[in-house]
Motif scaffolding. Structure first.
Motif, PDB file in Angstrom:
ATOM      1  N   ASP A  51       0.827  -1.215   0.000  1.00 21.71           N
ATOM      2  CA  ASP A  51       0.000   0.000   0.000  1.00 21.71           C
ATOM      3  C   ASP A  51       0.856   1.257   0.000  1.00 21.71           C
ATOM      4  N   ALA A  52       0.388   2.260  -0.740  1.00 26.26           N
ATOM      5  CA  ALA A  52       0.871   3.630  -0.603  1.00 26.26           C
ATOM      6  C   ALA A  52      -0.326   4.448  -0.120  1.00 26.26           C
ATOM      7  N   TYR A  53      -0.063   5.574   0.526  1.00 28.38           N
ATOM      8  CA  TYR A  53      -1.166   6.404   1.035  1.00 28.38           C
ATOM      9  C   TYR A  53      -0.986   7.836   0.534  1.00 28.38           C
ATOM     10  N   ASP A  56       5.120   6.453   0.341  1.00 25.85           N
ATOM     11  CA  ASP A  56       5.667   5.248  -0.296  1.00 25.85           C
ATOM     12  C   ASP A  56       5.380   5.149  -1.805  1.00 25.85           C
ATOM     13  N   GLY A  57       6.234   4.340  -2.454  1.00 24.26           N
ATOM     14  CA  GLY A  57       6.255   4.310  -3.920  1.00 24.26           C
ATOM     15  C   GLY A  57       5.989   2.950  -4.547  1.00 24.26           C
ATOM     16  N   MET A  68       6.877  13.116  -2.437  1.00 23.44           N
ATOM     17  CA  MET A  68       6.774  11.719  -1.985  1.00 23.44           C
ATOM     18  C   MET A  68       7.607  11.526  -0.724  1.00 23.44           C
ATOM     19  N   ILE A  69       7.039  10.788   0.225  1.00 31.02           N
ATOM     20  CA  ILE A  69       7.779  10.391   1.419  1.00 31.02           C
ATOM     21  C   ILE A  69       7.955   8.872   1.343  1.00 31.02           C
ATOM     22  N   VAL A  70       9.200   8.422   1.411  1.00 31.25           N
ATOM     23  CA  VAL A  70       9.466   6.977   1.370  1.00 31.25           C
ATOM     24  C   VAL A  70       9.850   6.549   2.786  1.00 31.25           C
ATOM     25  N   GLY A  80       6.875   3.078  -8.623  1.00 26.72           N
ATOM     26  CA  GLY A  80       6.183   4.355  -8.402  1.00 26.72           C
ATOM     27  C   GLY A  80       7.158   5.448  -7.999  1.00 26.72           C
ATOM     28  N   MET A  81       8.108   5.081  -7.130  1.00 26.19           N
ATOM     29  CA  MET A  81       9.110   6.072  -6.728  1.00 26.19           C
ATOM     30  C   MET A  81       9.976   6.478  -7.909  1.00 26.19           C
TER      31      MET A  81
END
Ligand SMILES: [Zn+2]
Length: 267
Positions: free
Chosen positions: A26-28, A40-41, A62-64, A75-76
């Motif tokens: 999951d990414a949010y 997340d990516g 984006m925050i990883v 995605g990242m």
């Protein structure tokens, strides 16, 4: 074929789930009045950026949460190629450098640190360090809805603490105690993890998030392992990077598969 599934969880909060042969992850996406950020990516699924752009036209970052390929994947890469700012703890940055080699664009990355705050306008996202699963693991707190995004830092029912980059359990327990104090202080009810499909005991109760009960069980199990009162069943995981690691797994009611390295309990 991998697919992206979007679920609206709260006002301006979306879960974007990759359903693939590689990993269900999951990414949010959190959309404020002034800006949006994605936590997340994902892994191998294409089209995360396009998917996000269908939901919001706001300035985007984006925050990883940590450096693993199922959270810092395709995605990242799309965000990196398109020139967006990406935040990750530099403690985990080496994993991305190893993964992407020459394609890695260092200039896109900023160091994600404990206590940082992302101001999205009407929404603030606060960064908390939770070392354990990896040295640079971070979680995000959205005070407005009293929700926490935990990615892999406390697992998703299953927890991997046996990795070569994981911290000793005696160090991890300190992270968990800080988390417990924070959850109590803020009265946080919902914790959204990085692999929500795994939280089977909760899903059976139609709940798609973790809660305080999970964290308390995690603390109890970790203490019992450290004190030698609990020894997990020895298991093998058929992945190259797990070769030679003395992996054991314990099971609780909510934490159903807690893996750790029996030679890395004490720091
Ligand atoms: Zn991970």
């Amino acid at each position: 074929m991998e697919q992206l599934k979007v679920t609206k969880l709260h006002d301006n909060v979306y879960r974007i789930q990759e359903d693939s042969s590689f990993m269900n992850v999951d990414a949010y996406l959190v959309c404020g009045e002034k800006a949006a950020t994605i936590i997340d990516g994902l892994g191998i699924a294409e089209g995360l950026l396009e998917c996000v752009r269908k939901i919001t036209a706001q300035p985007l970052s984006m925050i990883v949460t940590h450096g693993h390929p199922d959270h810092a994947g395709k995605g990242m890469q799309e965000f990196m190629e398109a020139g967006y700012d990406i935040y990750i703890s530099f403690e985990d940055l080496y994993m991305l450098e190893e993964m992407y080699g020459k394609e890695f664009k260092m200039e896109r990355f900023h160091d994600l640190k404990n206590g940082m705050c992302f101001d999205l306008g009407d929404i603030l996202l606060e960064v908390k360090a939770l070392p354990g699963h990896t040295r640079g693991s971070m979680i995000l707190y959205m005070e407005k809805e009293k929700i926490l995004f935990s990615s892999d830092a406390i697992g998703s029912g299953g927890l991997w603490m046996q990795l070569k980059e994981s911290r000793p359990l005696t160090e991890y327990i300190e992270s968990l105690h800080k988390l417990e104090t924070f959850l109590e202080k803020e009265k946080i009810q919902k914790i959204y993890p990085g692999h929500s499909w795994q939280i089977v005991p909760y899903k059976e109760e139609n709940q798609d998030y973790l809660d305080m009960e999970y964290v308390q069980e995690l603390i109890d199990l970790t203490n019992a392992i450290i004190e030698g009162k609990l020894v997990g069943e020895k298991i093998e995981i058929q992945i190259d990077i797990m070769k030679g690691i003395d992996i054991h797994s314990v099971k609780g009611k909510r934490v159903v598969d807690y893996c750790y390295d029996a030679e890395c309990i004490h720091g």
